[in-house]
Design an enzyme around this catalytic site. Structure first.
Site, PDB file in Angstrom:
ATOM      1  N   LYS A 138       0.850  -1.203   0.000  1.00 35.00           N
ATOM      2  CA  LYS A 138       0.000   0.000   0.000  1.00 35.00           C
ATOM      3  C   LYS A 138       0.884   1.252   0.000  1.00 35.00           C
ATOM      4  CE  LYS A 138      -3.561   2.118   2.895  1.00 35.00           C
ATOM      5  NZ  LYS A 138      -2.811   2.906   3.875  1.00 35.00           N
ATOM      6  N   LYS A 142     -14.213  -9.945   1.377  1.00 32.51           N
ATOM      7  CA  LYS A 142     -14.158 -10.651   2.663  1.00 32.51           C
ATOM      8  C   LYS A 142     -14.689  -9.728   3.768  1.00 32.51           C
ATOM      9  CE  LYS A 142     -11.071 -11.923   6.290  1.00 32.51           C
ATOM     10  NZ  LYS A 142     -10.328 -11.083   7.155  1.00 32.51           N
ATOM     11  N   LYS A 175     -13.112  -6.151   9.685  1.00 28.27           N
ATOM     12  CA  LYS A 175     -13.120  -4.841  10.346  1.00 28.27           C
ATOM     13  C   LYS A 175     -12.325  -3.843   9.526  1.00 28.27           C
ATOM     14  CE  LYS A 175     -12.348  -7.453  14.015  1.00 28.27           C
ATOM     15  NZ  LYS A 175     -11.511  -7.959  15.067  1.00 28.27           N
TER      16      LYS A 175
END
Ligand code: ADP
Ligand code: TRP
Length: 331
Positions: A117, A201, A204
């Site tokens: 990322k 998926k 959280k």
């Protein structure tokens, strides 16, 4: 000899349906089988990698603890404890760090995802990575190896961590002689990756979860947010849609078949979601009652966890003492 089962959940948010069907439910089922000796815990020190403050820690800690109890964990059968109460875990963590190649940590999914990322955003590859995140798999290996664990019930996303624990045990045994047991993951094939509101998926970290324990209104609101295609009432729906996948989790076989048929015959999304809410709520309601009870009686929860920690400590001390003998730090 009974097989030992162990699993943990980190309190980094409210328990969701993915946690329940992927890890909690299979773990509770195993605990009803006399062939298994079960150790379940709240991985509070693993949560430190992401939590912002102590209020969050306390909020999520009790949410996860009460969730386990509400879902049927019987403290008379399962050793139920808080990770941070078991000091031996952190000693083993350090020892294991010394038989863990750095390259193995570089390949761990959570760290790799963060690096990727950062690279995509053109910033320093280790930006925002603390050593807690980097060493996360070693502490998890310590959690597991400290109890001579045979089986670890988890969702598919945790498989790599169990493989790493196995590798670390192997490295230790090669260096010091066979002292640690290599664990295996236990994955419920039907529920290994539950989908979330957006079809990815449920997690959280993606903000796409359906919380297991909320009031009915909030549960309904979440279900209404499930992303669907734009097919109108009357048009046949795809049987692999999220609404159908979730419905199957809660319904008996016959009811699930009827629902799927209705979808194929053009049931509208609004009606389909209402039916999903009804079946989910019916399934969750009795557990919700228990959850609310424990949330209102946290002293009782603390007491259960304290007793669990005493039992867990006994085993942990034995295994750690074996490890200390192997490395030469026993007295
Ligand atoms: P999250 O991804 O939401 O942070 P955790 O990492 O706390 O969830 O997961 C706790 C347990 O629940 C683990 O065993 C994990 O594999 C399982 N789990 C989490 N999300 C899912 C999912 N969508 N499907 C199946 N199992 C899941
Ligand atoms: N890493 C697990 C998760 O994110 C939580 C966890 C910590 C765990 N220690 C464990 C799971 C030991 C199984 C065994 O959900």
């Amino acid at each position: 000899m009974k097989k030992r089962v162990l699993t943990g959940i980190k309190p980094t948010g409210y328990a969701h349906l993915g946690n329940y069907f992927g890890a909690i439910k299979p773990a509770i089922e195993l605990s009803h089988n006399e062939d298994y000796d079960c150790y379940y815990f709240i991985a509070d020190y693993h949560a430190l990698t992401t939590l912002e403050n102590k209020e969050e820690m306390q909020e999520y800690f009790y949410n996860i603890a009460c969730t386990w109890l509400a879902c049927g964990l019987d403290p008379a059968k399962v050793v139920f404890y808080r990770q941070s109460d078991i000091k031996e875990d952190f000693e083993l963590n350090w020892i294991l760090a010394n038989v863990t190649p750095k390259g193995l940590m570089n390949r761990a999914h959570a760290y790799k995802a963060m690096v990727e990322k950062n690279e995509n955003e053109g910033i320093d590859r280790d930006d925002g990575v603390n050593m807690g995140l980097y060493n996360y798999p070693i502490l998890m290996a310590a959690d597991i190896l400290l109890f001579d664990t045979d089986l670890v019930p988890v969702g598919l996303d945790q498989k790599q961590h169990i493989e790493i624990a196995r590798d670390i045990a192997h490295n230790f045994n090669v260096k010091y002689g066979k002292s640690l047991k290599g664990p295996k993951e236990y994955i419920d094939e039907d529920n290994k990756t539950l989908v979330g509101l957006d079809g990815r998926k449920m997690s959280k970290s993606y903000n796409n979860t359906i919380r297991l324990f909320t009031d009915e209104k909030t549960l309904k609101k979440s279900i209404m947010k499930i992303v669907t295609d734009s097919r109108l009432p009357g048009e046949p729906k795809d049987k692999d849609c999220t609404v159908n996948k979730l419905f199957k989790l809660f319904a008996e076989k016959e009811e699930a078949e009827k629902f799927e048929n209705d979808l194929l015959n053009g049931l509208g999304w609004g009606d389909a979601k209402n039916r999903l809410f009804e079946v989910a709520n019916k399934f969750i309601a009795p557990m919700r009652e228990k959850f609310d009870y424990y949330m209102a009686n946290k002293d009782e929860v603390d007491e259960i966890l304290k007793e669990g920690a005493l039992k867990a400590e006994k085993v942990a001390r034995e295994v750690l003492s074996r490890v200390r003998q192997a490395i030469g730090t026993d007295r």
